[in-house]
Design a protein around this motif. Sequence first.
Motif, mmCIF file in Angstrom:
data_model
loop_
_atom_site.group_PDB
_atom_site.id
_atom_site.type_symbol
_atom_site.label_atom_id
_atom_site.label_comp_id
_atom_site.label_asym_id
_atom_site.label_seq_id
_atom_site.Cartn_x
_atom_site.Cartn_y
_atom_site.Cartn_z
ATOM 1 N N UNK A 19 11.087 -8.484 12.382
ATOM 2 C CA UNK A 19 9.634 -8.841 12.468
ATOM 3 C C UNK A 19 8.465 -9.741 11.622
ATOM 4 N N UNK A 20 7.545 -9.747 12.053
ATOM 5 C CA UNK A 20 7.011 -10.504 11.693
ATOM 6 C C UNK A 20 6.093 -10.620 10.274
ATOM 7 N N UNK A 21 5.292 -10.756 10.556
ATOM 8 C CA UNK A 21 4.233 -10.184 8.541
ATOM 9 C C UNK A 21 3.989 -12.015 7.929
ATOM 10 N N UNK A 22 2.757 -11.370 7.150
ATOM 11 C CA UNK A 22 2.243 -12.631 6.044
ATOM 12 C C UNK A 22 3.622 -12.741 5.135
ATOM 13 N N UNK A 23 3.391 -13.513 4.759
ATOM 14 C CA UNK A 23 4.284 -13.834 3.573
ATOM 15 C C UNK A 23 5.562 -15.020 3.295
ATOM 16 N N UNK A 24 5.555 -15.466 3.696
ATOM 17 C CA UNK A 24 6.628 -16.840 3.644
ATOM 18 C C UNK A 24 6.928 -17.349 2.594
ATOM 19 N N UNK A 114 13.724 -20.249 18.868
ATOM 20 C CA UNK A 114 12.456 -19.777 18.879
ATOM 21 C C UNK A 114 12.075 -18.129 18.612
ATOM 22 N N UNK A 115 10.543 -18.066 17.965
ATOM 23 C CA UNK A 115 10.008 -17.897 16.906
ATOM 24 C C UNK A 115 8.791 -16.620 17.850
ATOM 25 N N UNK A 116 8.312 -15.794 16.484
ATOM 26 C CA UNK A 116 7.452 -14.956 16.666
ATOM 27 C C UNK A 116 6.392 -14.770 16.180
ATOM 28 N N UNK A 117 5.403 -15.321 16.103
ATOM 29 C CA UNK A 117 3.756 -15.491 14.815
ATOM 30 C C UNK A 117 4.697 -16.169 13.881
ATOM 31 N N UNK A 118 5.171 -15.869 12.719
ATOM 32 C CA UNK A 118 5.431 -16.951 11.660
ATOM 33 C C UNK A 118 7.235 -16.605 11.350
ATOM 34 N N UNK A 119 7.132 -17.682 11.342
ATOM 35 C CA UNK A 119 8.809 -18.164 10.960
ATOM 36 C C UNK A 119 8.991 -19.215 9.100
ATOM 37 N N UNK A 127 4.004 -21.181 12.403
ATOM 38 C CA UNK A 127 2.514 -20.074 12.992
ATOM 39 C C UNK A 127 1.983 -20.768 14.241
ATOM 40 N N UNK A 128 2.724 -19.696 15.180
ATOM 41 C CA UNK A 128 3.023 -19.981 16.319
ATOM 42 C C UNK A 128 1.346 -20.283 16.983
ATOM 43 N N UNK A 129 0.109 -20.116 15.996
ATOM 44 C CA UNK A 129 -1.446 -20.376 16.676
ATOM 45 C C UNK A 129 -0.910 -22.301 16.731
ATOM 46 N N UNK A 130 -0.173 -22.351 15.557
ATOM 47 C CA UNK A 130 -0.098 -24.386 15.928
ATOM 48 C C UNK A 130 0.380 -25.110 17.070
ATOM 49 N N UNK A 142 10.495 -25.778 16.736
ATOM 50 C CA UNK A 142 10.280 -24.437 16.757
ATOM 51 C C UNK A 142 9.142 -24.399 18.339
ATOM 52 N N UNK A 143 9.773 -22.981 18.710
ATOM 53 C CA UNK A 143 8.522 -22.726 19.655
ATOM 54 C C UNK A 143 8.429 -21.145 19.892
ATOM 55 N N UNK A 144 7.050 -20.875 19.933
ATOM 56 C CA UNK A 144 6.534 -19.258 19.931
ATOM 57 C C UNK A 144 6.039 -19.250 21.739
ATOM 58 N N UNK A 145 7.032 -18.166 22.355
ATOM 59 C CA UNK A 145 6.924 -18.642 23.805
ATOM 60 C C UNK A 145 5.574 -18.094 24.253
ATOM 61 N N UNK A 146 4.525 -17.137 23.869
ATOM 62 C CA UNK A 146 3.771 -17.608 23.701
ATOM 63 C C UNK A 146 2.211 -18.312 24.069
#
Length: 291
Positions: A19-24, A114-119, A127-130, A142-146
């Motif tokens: 699961x993703x989530x804030x605060x790595x 492959x990740x979702x959201x943040x890693x 961060x996926x949005x990068x 690193x790639x979020x397939x979104x």
Amino acid sequence: MRWEGNEQSDNVEDRRGGGGGGGFPIGGRSVGIGTVAVALIAGWVFGINPLTVLGLLSGGGEPAPQVQQGPAPKPPPGDREAAFVSTVLKNTETVWSAVFRENGGTYNAPRLVLFRGVTPTACGTGQAAMGPFYCPGDKKVYIDLGFYDTLKNQLGAPGEFAQAYVIAHEVGHHVQDELGVTAKVDAMRGRISQSQSNALSVRVELQADCFAGVWAQRSQESKQWLDPGDIEAAMNAAQKIGDDALQRSAGRAVVPDSFTHGSSAQRQRWFGAGYQSGDIKSCDTFNAKNL
Ligand SMILES: [Zn+2]
């Protein structure tokens, strides 16, 4: 692109299960969602690599966490997108191993996460949005397939070969790392101004585009797996993710000094240079008079 049935890489690490989530933690500190949002906006507006911005906001300069290199958790069989990524990655391994061998060297393949959201990454929180990125600290792409949906729907660059180009570009950064380009560029950064640093980033990025072109040419030569229109799809993607196109689509004035990836025309030109020659010698963006 007719990629089905080809060999797949063992170097794909699937982190999409957690699961993703804030605060790595970044360099020992935790970064909240607010900081990430600010960094993303700053990166978007100023064209700075968001990882750099994050490093500044969270203090930066602290040692990167050690990354464990256990066996990669594999994507589930039957996952078509993951199979596509693994197939393209495998082919980059084959092509670059041959290129390095021809030049008397050895290619150490990167891992692709492959990740979702943040890693977490050795370069701070991914961060996926990068968008997709390469981290030299842990030698992973690193790639979020979104991102592929963004590429197709928001940026107007559909097609599997456009997606392959994205992977090949990130692998191109790894090739730069293997060739010692990354270390040289990093050593220069401390001694130059921000706009000089941006100009250097453009040359780094255009060389990665050229390397993607070299890969495309050599992979097509051995596989004959491209369909008519595939190269155009990659060229279109290069055009759509040029800094000027991104600034324009964000409703901003085009500010060449802030470019960190190069204009649409430059990105197309350098991908084309690599594709025409199939030779890394055609990718010397650092000594090119005109980009
Ligand atoms: Zn890049």
